[in-house]
Design a protein around this motif. Sequence first.
Motif, PDB file in Angstrom:
ATOM      1  N   ASN A  32       0.815  -1.219   0.000  1.00 12.57           N
ATOM      2  CA  ASN A  32       0.000   0.000   0.000  1.00 12.57           C
ATOM      3  C   ASN A  32       0.839   1.254   0.000  1.00 12.57           C
ATOM      4  N   THR A  33       1.972   1.189   0.697  1.00 13.13           N
ATOM      5  CA  THR A  33       2.806   2.383   0.747  1.00 13.13           C
ATOM      6  C   THR A  33       4.237   1.988   0.421  1.00 13.13           C
ATOM      7  N   ARG A  34       5.014   2.990   0.121  1.00 14.52           N
ATOM      8  CA  ARG A  34       6.402   2.740  -0.205  1.00 14.52           C
ATOM      9  C   ARG A  34       7.129   2.165   1.014  1.00 14.52           C
ATOM     10  N   GLU A  35       6.768   2.724   2.171  1.00 17.23           N
ATOM     11  CA  GLU A  35       7.398   2.277   3.413  1.00 17.23           C
ATOM     12  C   GLU A  35       7.210   0.773   3.584  1.00 17.23           C
ATOM     13  N   GLN A  36       5.954   0.383   3.399  1.00 17.54           N
ATOM     14  CA  GLN A  36       5.633  -1.026   3.549  1.00 17.54           C
ATOM     15  C   GLN A  36       6.403  -1.858   2.534  1.00 17.54           C
ATOM     16  N   ALA A  37       6.457  -1.332   1.341  1.00 16.67           N
ATOM     17  CA  ALA A  37       7.078  -2.102   0.276  1.00 16.67           C
ATOM     18  C   ALA A  37       8.563  -2.299   0.545  1.00 16.67           C
ATOM     19  N   MET A  38       9.204  -1.254   1.070  1.00 18.47           N
ATOM     20  CA  MET A  38      10.641  -1.334   1.242  1.00 18.47           C
ATOM     21  C   MET A  38      11.040  -2.104   2.497  1.00 18.47           C
ATOM     22  N   GLN A  39      10.083  -2.457   3.333  1.00 18.41           N
ATOM     23  CA  GLN A  39      10.421  -3.247   4.513  1.00 18.41           C
ATOM     24  C   GLN A  39      10.956  -4.608   4.086  1.00 18.41           C
ATOM     25  N   ALA A  40      11.778  -5.143   4.960  1.00 17.20           N
ATOM     26  CA  ALA A  40      12.234  -6.503   4.670  1.00 17.20           C
ATOM     27  C   ALA A  40      11.009  -7.405   4.672  1.00 17.20           C
ATOM     28  N   PRO A  41      10.945  -8.284   3.741  1.00 14.73           N
ATOM     29  CA  PRO A  41       9.757  -9.143   3.698  1.00 14.73           C
ATOM     30  C   PRO A  41       9.663 -10.002   4.953  1.00 14.73           C
ATOM     31  N   ASP A  42       8.463 -10.178   5.444  1.00 14.81           N
ATOM     32  CA  ASP A  42       8.267 -10.957   6.666  1.00 14.81           C
ATOM     33  C   ASP A  42       8.105 -12.415   6.289  1.00 14.81           C
ATOM     34  N   HIS A  43       9.086 -13.194   6.737  1.00 13.49           N
ATOM     35  CA  HIS A  43       9.021 -14.608   6.354  1.00 13.49           C
ATOM     36  C   HIS A  43       8.190 -15.395   7.347  1.00 13.49           C
ATOM     37  N   GLU A  44       8.336 -15.025   8.613  1.00 16.89           N
ATOM     38  CA  GLU A  44       7.725 -15.850   9.644  1.00 16.89           C
ATOM     39  C   GLU A  44       6.556 -15.108  10.269  1.00 16.89           C
ATOM     40  N   VAL A  45       5.474 -15.778  10.412  1.00 14.21           N
ATOM     41  CA  VAL A  45       4.281 -15.169  10.977  1.00 14.21           C
ATOM     42  C   VAL A  45       3.824 -15.999  12.165  1.00 14.21           C
ATOM     43  N   VAL A  46       3.590 -15.345  13.289  1.00 13.05           N
ATOM     44  CA  VAL A  46       3.078 -16.054  14.458  1.00 13.05           C
ATOM     45  C   VAL A  46       1.682 -15.534  14.745  1.00 13.05           C
ATOM     46  N   PRO A  47       0.672 -16.369  14.557  1.00 17.83           N
ATOM     47  CA  PRO A  47      -0.681 -15.912  14.880  1.00 17.83           C
ATOM     48  C   PRO A  47      -0.945 -16.069  16.382  1.00 17.83           C
ATOM     49  N   LEU A  48      -1.626 -15.110  16.957  1.00 19.30           N
ATOM     50  CA  LEU A  48      -1.945 -15.155  18.386  1.00 19.30           C
ATOM     51  C   LEU A  48      -3.392 -14.752  18.579  1.00 19.30           C
ATOM     52  N   ARG A  49      -3.941 -15.216  19.682  1.00 23.91           N
ATOM     53  CA  ARG A  49      -5.320 -14.816  19.998  1.00 23.91           C
ATOM     54  C   ARG A  49      -5.316 -14.101  21.341  1.00 23.91           C
TER      55      ARG A  49
END
Lengths: 213, 554
Positions: B294-311
């Motif tokens: 959506n934004t340049r900032e988001q795009a330039m972030q290092a891609p997130d490889h690992e995702v931890v879902p929490l509740r």
Amino acid sequence: MPRYPLKTAARHGLWSCHGCSLLCRLPAAAQQAAWHCPRCGAALHPRKPHSLQYAWAFLIAAVICYIPANLMPIMLTEMLSGTQRDTIMSGVVYLWQGGSWPLALVVFIASVLVPLLKILSMLLLLLTVHWRSRWAPRQRTRLYRLLEVVGPWSMLDIYVVGLLVALVQLQSLATIKAGPGAIAFGAVVVLTMLSAMHFDPRLIWDVFEDDDE
Amino acid sequence: MMMSDKHTPQTGNDGLPAQADAVPLAVADSSRPSRWSPSLVWLIPLVAALIGGYLAVQAVLSRGPTITITFRSGEGLEAGKTRIKYKDVEIGEVTAVRISPDSKNIEATAQLSKEAERFLAHDSRFWIVRPRIAGGSVSGLGTLLSGAYVGMDAGKSSEMSQHFTGLEVPPILTGDLPGRQFVLKATELGSLDIGAPVYFRRVPVGQVVAYQLGKQGRNVDITVFINAPYDHFVTEDSRFWHASGVDLSVSANGLKVNTQSLSAIMLGGVAFETPASVQEGKPAAASSAFSLSNTREQAMQAPDHEVVPLRLKFQQSVRGLTVGAPVDFRGIVIGEVTSIGMEYDAPRKDFNMLVDIRIYPSRLLSMSRNLDETRLHQLKLDKMVEHGMRAQLRSGSLLTGQLYVALDFFRDARPALLGRSQGMDVLPTIPGDLEELQGVLQRIARKLDKVPFDSIGKELDSTIKELHATLATTRQLGESLDGKVVPQTLQTLQQLQRTLDAAGQTLQANSPLQQDVRKAAQEVSDTARSFRALSDYLDRHPEALIRGKQENKP
């Protein structure tokens, strides 16, 4: 089978000069020589020379020209919207759809029907003379007279196209040019007139003479 | 054929008219009649036939194929008038327009010229060119005057076809425009439209040419076309983002607004760039897929490889919390809220608000270089929870009431354990600061509730009445003072004046009283002097009191 008691002049050995209409008597037994009018010196013929041949030739040429005259565009209208090609029939259809059907009728009669009728009438006359038909000679003669009268009037739309070409020359906005159909159409008119000119209506009556012998 | 032989003159004709003798004789020609071939006249129909035949043959030969094109609407199509143009060169015209048999579409029959035959590949495209205003560009204005025409783009397929389906909008890419297409996967289309520009360092280098929903409807696949000299700038590590946004940031240096061009803001666009940290990558293959941020900032972030879902389970209102709200750890965004729901909690006889979040541990890693992957896995959540890791709803802005989820260590939190629910780790929560504030306000409100405003009011009422009566008596007192006391006082004052005048006269310097007083004073001072002499003498001769005054002995 009507009987026509009167004999033609040719029967009496009298030929009319084409040049000065002097009535000349032909001396007997002079078959092979060509004859001259004693007054003006023009060649004498009992009937128009080669009448049927010429009439046929011109008529066939007219029939051939009649096809492209109707199929090819008679008028090229170049406008901003591009070039519009109008054949005679498309013009009639356009007028008819536009609601001015009297005008459409006039154009149709003058440009499509009359040339066609002329061609067909000529065809009828020539064929009946060929087959030595004795059918309705008076009506056929009248038809021939009608043909001669109507002849020039078929030039109506050639005339209109000529006018428009001369008038509408607005360079880039609109120009009108005569299409190839117009040439063919003009040729049809001229050729049918020539054909009618060369036809000798006296041929219609000669049949009765020969039968009387 | 000669007709003259039939007209042989007859001799001895009995039916000859009397004037026949007067008819002059025809003169025989000495020369032989010129027997020119009568067949020459047959040249005319022959020439006509030749010309006609030539025209007919030419017409047949130049007659190209007849095709049918299906359009959704026949707007602007006119039989016999509408032209078909390829690269603005006329190659045919529409000869008939009719409703298709299934009455859903328009079928236009077109007669093409001979040279158009080779363009009729199976994938040739036809569209109606009309005036259009789209994507910030105006096209087809010429057709305002000339009327619509059918545009065409030659296909490349070797398979030929006579039936085509017309496009509703003109294709962006025609023919053999050099360049490459790439697919961008986006969560939503945003303000993009076909024809939206693609920017590289603010230079428009391509266009969006198509978009379609993904198979499951989970995302949008946007096809972009990058024109030829620029397409090798798209490397495998390139990042694409929506260029239509306006980035407002307030920093210590003041307000910063970061945008692409104005037209991109208005009409949307896509920008791409390759992060500087990445070494020269090799150009991406055609049709390779990228994700669209959506934004340049988001795009330039290092891609997130690992995702931890929490509740998270909250026992408070989650009003102001939205899906996509940030999850932050001491100011660093490490994840976002993915969904918000609720469940009935039977033991408490109440509802729990369920907030699902996902966090990207790699962001924590990028912040702390000394953590390596293996240690990251040792960042066991349960250990953290034991140390006081809790989630809390905090208000991001008091103005908008937006909430965000904050993860932090609360050393004085009540001990809790990491739970499991429906295959997700459940992180314990503590009430948010806003909630505490609400509690405090509630307590204050309750205390205020206990104040007997009614009785206070009544008492105040009676008090006011009494005060009223008091005021009335006071007024009476004032009036009596005015009427009776004041004249008396005036008289008294006049008396006093007189008295004072008399006193003044008495106290004047030349008055007998004054003189008397002065004499008296002198007397007194004399007296005092004699007393002093006496006291001095007594000081020196105290015995004089007893013995009396001693005469000075000579």
